[in-house]
Motif scaffolding. Sequence first.
Motif, mmCIF file in Angstrom:
data_model
loop_
_atom_site.group_PDB
_atom_site.id
_atom_site.type_symbol
_atom_site.label_atom_id
_atom_site.label_comp_id
_atom_site.label_asym_id
_atom_site.label_seq_id
_atom_site.Cartn_x
_atom_site.Cartn_y
_atom_site.Cartn_z
ATOM 1 N N ILE A 1 3.341 13.427 -3.563
ATOM 2 C CA ILE A 1 2.742 13.480 -2.349
ATOM 3 C C ILE A 1 3.693 13.809 -1.240
ATOM 4 C CG2 ILE A 1 0.965 12.626 -0.421
ATOM 5 C CD1 ILE A 1 -0.290 11.125 -2.323
ATOM 6 N N TRP A 2 4.546 12.923 -1.058
ATOM 7 C CA TRP A 2 5.805 13.243 -0.185
ATOM 8 C C TRP A 2 6.458 14.497 -0.689
ATOM 9 C CZ3 TRP A 2 6.283 10.666 4.239
ATOM 10 C CH2 TRP A 2 5.944 9.429 4.299
ATOM 11 N N LYS A 3 6.668 14.915 -1.914
ATOM 12 C CA LYS A 3 7.353 16.061 -2.066
ATOM 13 C C LYS A 3 6.541 17.271 -1.824
ATOM 14 C CE LYS A 3 9.725 13.770 -6.063
ATOM 15 N NZ LYS A 3 9.959 13.676 -7.663
ATOM 16 N N ALA A 4 5.347 17.328 -2.154
ATOM 17 C CA ALA A 4 4.444 18.342 -1.775
ATOM 18 C C ALA A 4 4.456 18.538 -0.108
ATOM 19 C CB ALA A 4 2.927 17.878 -2.105
ATOM 20 N N LEU B 1 -1.424 12.504 9.031
ATOM 21 C CA LEU B 1 -2.452 13.166 8.334
ATOM 22 C C LEU B 1 -2.774 12.892 6.957
ATOM 23 C CD1 LEU B 1 -1.418 16.775 9.930
ATOM 24 C CD2 LEU B 1 -3.138 15.015 10.916
ATOM 25 N N ILE B 2 -1.556 12.091 6.423
ATOM 26 C CA ILE B 2 -1.988 12.142 4.898
ATOM 27 C C ILE B 2 -1.840 10.688 4.380
ATOM 28 C CG2 ILE B 2 -1.104 12.782 2.698
ATOM 29 C CD1 ILE B 2 0.020 14.979 3.836
ATOM 30 N N ILE B 3 -0.710 10.014 4.741
ATOM 31 C CA ILE B 3 -0.584 8.562 4.169
ATOM 32 C C ILE B 3 -1.728 7.560 4.886
ATOM 33 C CG2 ILE B 3 1.086 6.686 4.124
ATOM 34 C CD1 ILE B 3 1.717 9.241 2.491
ATOM 35 N N GLY C 1 0.979 -1.185 0.005
ATOM 36 C CA GLY C 1 0.136 0.049 0.001
ATOM 37 C C GLY C 1 0.953 1.106 -0.056
ATOM 38 N N LEU C 2 1.843 1.076 0.938
ATOM 39 C CA LEU C 2 2.833 2.382 0.870
ATOM 40 C C LEU C 2 3.418 2.537 -0.595
ATOM 41 C CD1 LEU C 2 4.330 2.004 4.253
ATOM 42 C CD2 LEU C 2 2.843 3.779 3.839
ATOM 43 N N ARG C 3 3.904 1.679 -1.100
ATOM 44 C CA ARG C 3 4.599 1.720 -2.500
ATOM 45 C C ARG C 3 3.504 2.213 -3.541
ATOM 46 N NH1 ARG C 3 9.451 -1.424 -2.171
ATOM 47 N NH2 ARG C 3 10.331 -0.220 -0.230
ATOM 48 N N GLY C 4 2.216 1.967 -3.248
ATOM 49 C CA GLY C 4 1.286 2.408 -4.235
ATOM 50 C C GLY C 4 1.087 3.903 -4.027
ATOM 51 N N ILE C 5 1.463 4.829 -3.033
ATOM 52 C CA ILE C 5 1.400 6.183 -2.995
ATOM 53 C C ILE C 5 2.528 6.924 -3.892
ATOM 54 C CG2 ILE C 5 1.379 7.961 -1.245
ATOM 55 C CD1 ILE C 5 0.530 5.966 0.784
#
Length: 305
Positions: A199-202, A216-218, A191-195
């Motif tokens: 999003i991390w850069k933002a 809050l996001i992941i 699931g984490l690899r599918g994000i």
Amino acid sequence: MAVTDNGQMRGAKPPIRLFKNLSAKIAALPMILTATVIFVGCSIWTIVHSFTNSRLLPKLNFVGLDQYERLWGSARWVQSVENLVIFGICSLIFTFVIAFVLAALLDRKIRFENAFRTIFLYPFALSFIVTGLVWQWILNPEFGIQAIVRGLGWQSFTFDPLYNADIVIFGILIAGLWQGTGLIMCIMLAGLRGIDEDIWKAAKVDGIGTVKTYLLIIIPMLKPVFVTSLVLISAGIIKVYDLVVAQTSGGPGIASEVPAKYVYDQLFQRQNLGQGFAASTMMLAMVVVVLIPYVYLQYGGKKND
């Protein structure tokens, strides 16, 4: 006859809904029949006979709720339910926390990731009986952890959960976590690899820390992963049997009894089918309680979209 823009003949009747994907439906027939006849049919048969006084052989001699009154009047059954609640709550919390932490660490693309992933997942390849026997040796006070620590000089050290009625369920919990956490870790890692990396850069551009980004996001984005993990863990909790038999056989006394073992003993050792069917029905009710939130979380919110 005119042809429409999408290639269909104007005025032609649309295909009957029943015959859409006919080959797939035919291929699914054996599974549908198996689920209907074996699962649904046997469940109904079990529920019906739970209201009888069947002993060695099933018979339709109805006695109302007598079997359920005896069931909940049995100290052994009540103890097994209490153990299941303790085991279940602790297993859910620790499995989710440990699996997510490990998945988050592996998602940082650390060195030897493949080796670590294999090591964490390997226990799941073992049967629960093997796991139970291994941890029975590890937790044995004569030659396990306690003996090793005492051999290092700490003679007052005591660690014998499988021989202490007050904490024996936690000894079984340790083995269960070792066995099942790796699978949940892999599901969460997928699931984490599918994000999306954007999003991390933002989040970094906005100055949001790593922990806050996860909280809050992941994590909210991983709702389907958590729901799937919840169902898998809950199913394993309700049917836990092998670990108990391999480690303690329900002892000391009845301190580590669980519902699945109670059902087995009533059906095959005491030849009390009516009581075993009543206990099985209660376990089925537990499964339904697990499935209702799953179905709601998966499909309930879609009507409002």
